[in-house]
Design a protein around this motif. Structure first.
Motif, PDB file in Angstrom:
ATOM      1  N   ALA A 158      -0.564   5.084  -7.815  1.00 22.60           N
ATOM      2  CA  ALA A 158      -1.765   5.252  -6.996  1.00 22.60           C
ATOM      3  C   ALA A 158      -2.999   4.737  -7.731  1.00 22.60           C
ATOM      4  CB  ALA A 158      -1.940   6.722  -6.622  1.00 22.60           C
ATOM      5  N   MET A 159      -3.149   5.103  -9.002  1.00 21.14           N
ATOM      6  CA  MET A 159      -4.305   4.654  -9.763  1.00 21.14           C
ATOM      7  C   MET A 159      -4.307   3.141  -9.916  1.00 21.14           C
ATOM      8  SD  MET A 159      -6.347   7.073 -10.365  1.00 21.14           S
ATOM      9  CE  MET A 159      -7.391   6.133 -11.471  1.00 21.14           C
ATOM     10  N   SER A 160      -3.151   2.564 -10.169  1.00 20.70           N
ATOM     11  CA  SER A 160      -3.066   1.109 -10.304  1.00 20.70           C
ATOM     12  C   SER A 160      -3.446   0.417  -9.001  1.00 20.70           C
ATOM     13  CB  SER A 160      -1.648   0.700 -10.720  1.00 20.70           C
ATOM     14  OG  SER A 160      -1.296   1.270 -11.968  1.00 20.70           O
ATOM     15  N   TYR A 161      -2.942   0.944  -7.889  1.00 18.10           N
ATOM     16  CA  TYR A 161      -3.240   0.317  -6.598  1.00 18.10           C
ATOM     17  C   TYR A 161      -4.711   0.478  -6.244  1.00 18.10           C
ATOM     18  CZ  TYR A 161      -2.680  -1.317  -1.862  1.00 18.10           C
ATOM     19  OH  TYR A 161      -2.791  -2.058  -0.709  1.00 18.10           O
ATOM     20  N   LEU A 162      -5.283   1.648  -6.521  1.00 21.50           N
ATOM     21  CA  LEU A 162      -6.693   1.872  -6.200  1.00 21.50           C
ATOM     22  C   LEU A 162      -7.602   0.980  -7.032  1.00 21.50           C
ATOM     23  CD1 LEU A 162      -6.767   5.752  -5.749  1.00 21.50           C
ATOM     24  CD2 LEU A 162      -6.939   4.000  -3.975  1.00 21.50           C
ATOM     25  N   LEU A 163      -7.264   0.767  -8.291  1.00 17.63           N
ATOM     26  CA  LEU A 163      -8.045  -0.152  -9.120  1.00 17.63           C
ATOM     27  C   LEU A 163      -7.958  -1.576  -8.578  1.00 17.63           C
ATOM     28  CD1 LEU A 163      -7.232   1.144 -12.723  1.00 17.63           C
ATOM     29  CD2 LEU A 163      -9.426   1.269 -11.530  1.00 17.63           C
ATOM     30  N   ALA A 180       0.801  -1.229   0.000  1.00 17.78           N
ATOM     31  CA  ALA A 180       0.000   0.000   0.000  1.00 17.78           C
ATOM     32  C   ALA A 180       0.836   1.283   0.000  1.00 17.78           C
ATOM     33  CB  ALA A 180      -0.961  -0.004   1.182  1.00 17.78           C
ATOM     34  N   PRO A 181       1.925   1.369   0.785  1.00 16.76           N
ATOM     35  CA  PRO A 181       2.698   2.623   0.772  1.00 16.76           C
ATOM     36  C   PRO A 181       3.278   2.982  -0.589  1.00 16.76           C
ATOM     37  CG  PRO A 181       3.251   1.321   2.710  1.00 16.76           C
ATOM     38  CD  PRO A 181       2.417   0.448   1.828  1.00 16.76           C
ATOM     39  N   LEU A 182       3.475   2.001  -1.468  1.00 15.88           N
ATOM     40  CA  LEU A 182       4.040   2.290  -2.790  1.00 15.88           C
ATOM     41  C   LEU A 182       3.098   3.131  -3.637  1.00 15.88           C
ATOM     42  CD1 LEU A 182       5.690  -1.124  -3.751  1.00 15.88           C
ATOM     43  CD2 LEU A 182       6.720   0.866  -2.638  1.00 15.88           C
TER      44      LEU A 182
END
Length: 302
Positions: A261-266, A251-253
């Protein structure tokens, strides 16, 4: 002629400092214009994040209120959570938390959630004031609901929704400086990141998450009602469990770059939709989704 030439020379000489001053101030003016443009862009991104945080939070609060209305019908008389057992814990708000008042509390929460979600984008002073009022009312009703049920009725989802509401209160302080309002969204973003990281660290330290046994136990719990078509094979569950741990610990990445951020949120959205479908954790989906616009803004801002 000589006087005219002298006057021309003097005028040229006098204009040189002025020209130099103008040339010297050009970079400063350009910097100021650039800073103003950046400030306007930041304010625009802030309003977008605030709008979607409002709407997602409102949806989660509406579901909470509807479920509270349903639960209120089950706790009258001598049933679960009866008044006479808990009234000694309620203190000065005992009249508000009685079984007969729970539907009223749920309706107030429902109205505040609807008001928060239906607020339009507007520059008028009344809109932020209404949003702030709705967020404060939702904070209070969430606290009262937690007091009634000796803690959050739906665990982490209620806790995350209250966190988002607290950030929304600060973000909607219309007369405050933008940095103060930004702090509200940044707080939500930080709590969202920590929620994933903490869950991942806890799982990493437990052996049953590495072997797949933890996933197997979750699937077999009757309370979740996991569909029969979901595979129960331990090797597959081991891979899924490790994947969950990796997802949460990374998550911190998401803070490193807007694309990250967009990739992680998706990926997070897919994760929560999956848990909602398989385990019925619909309120977790709504609560964590409400915090996602804040993380998007925090990374865009950086």
């Amino acid at each position: 002629m000589q006087l005219g030439a002298i006057a021309l020379d003097l005028s040229q000489f006098a204009s040189e400092p002025v020209a130099m001053a103008l040339v010297g101030t050009a970079p400063v003016a350009t910097a100021l214009v650039g800073a103003a443009a950046v400030g306007e862009a930041a304010a625009g991104a802030f309003e977008i994040a605030l709008l979607w945080t409002r709407r997602a939070t409102a949806l989660g609060a509406v579901v909470n209120a509807v479920e509270l209305l349903a639960v209120a019908r089950l706790i009258h008389g001598e049933r679960t959570w009866r008044d006479r057992t808990l009234v000694s814990e309620w203190g000065p708000v005992r009249s508000i938390l009685s079984a007969r008042m729970l539907p009223v509390l749920a309706l107030v929460q429902l109205c505040a959630a609807a008001g928060l979600g239906l607020l339009p984008v507007s520059s008028t002073r009344s809109i932020p004031a209404l949003g702030l009022s709705c967020a404060i009312v939702l904070c209070l009703t969430t606290l009262l609901s937690a007091a009634r049920f000796r803690g959050t009725m739906n665990g982490g989802s209620d806790g995350m929704l209250f966190t988002v509401l607290g950030g929304l209160v600060v973000a909607q302080l219309d007369h405050a400086h933008l940095l103060v309002r930004e702090a509200g969204l940044l707080y939500i973003a930080a709590q969202l990141t920590l929620s994933y990281l903490r869950a991942g660290v806890v799982k990493v330290r437990r052996r049953d998450w590495w072997t797949g046994e933890a996933m197997a136990r979750f699937i077999e719990l009757p309370a979740y009602g996991v569909p029969l078509w979901v595979p129960r094979h331990l090797p597959l569950l081991r891979v899924v469990g490790i994947g969950v741990m990796v997802f949460e610990c990374l998550a911190p990445l998401a803070w490193l770059h807007p694309d990250a951020a967009m990739s992680y949120l998706l990926l997070a959205l897919v994760f929560h939709v999956g848990t909602a479908v398989l385990f019925g954790l619909n309120r977790f989906l709504l609560a964590w989704t409400a915090a996602m616009p804040a993380l998007w803004y925090a990374v865009q801002r950086a």
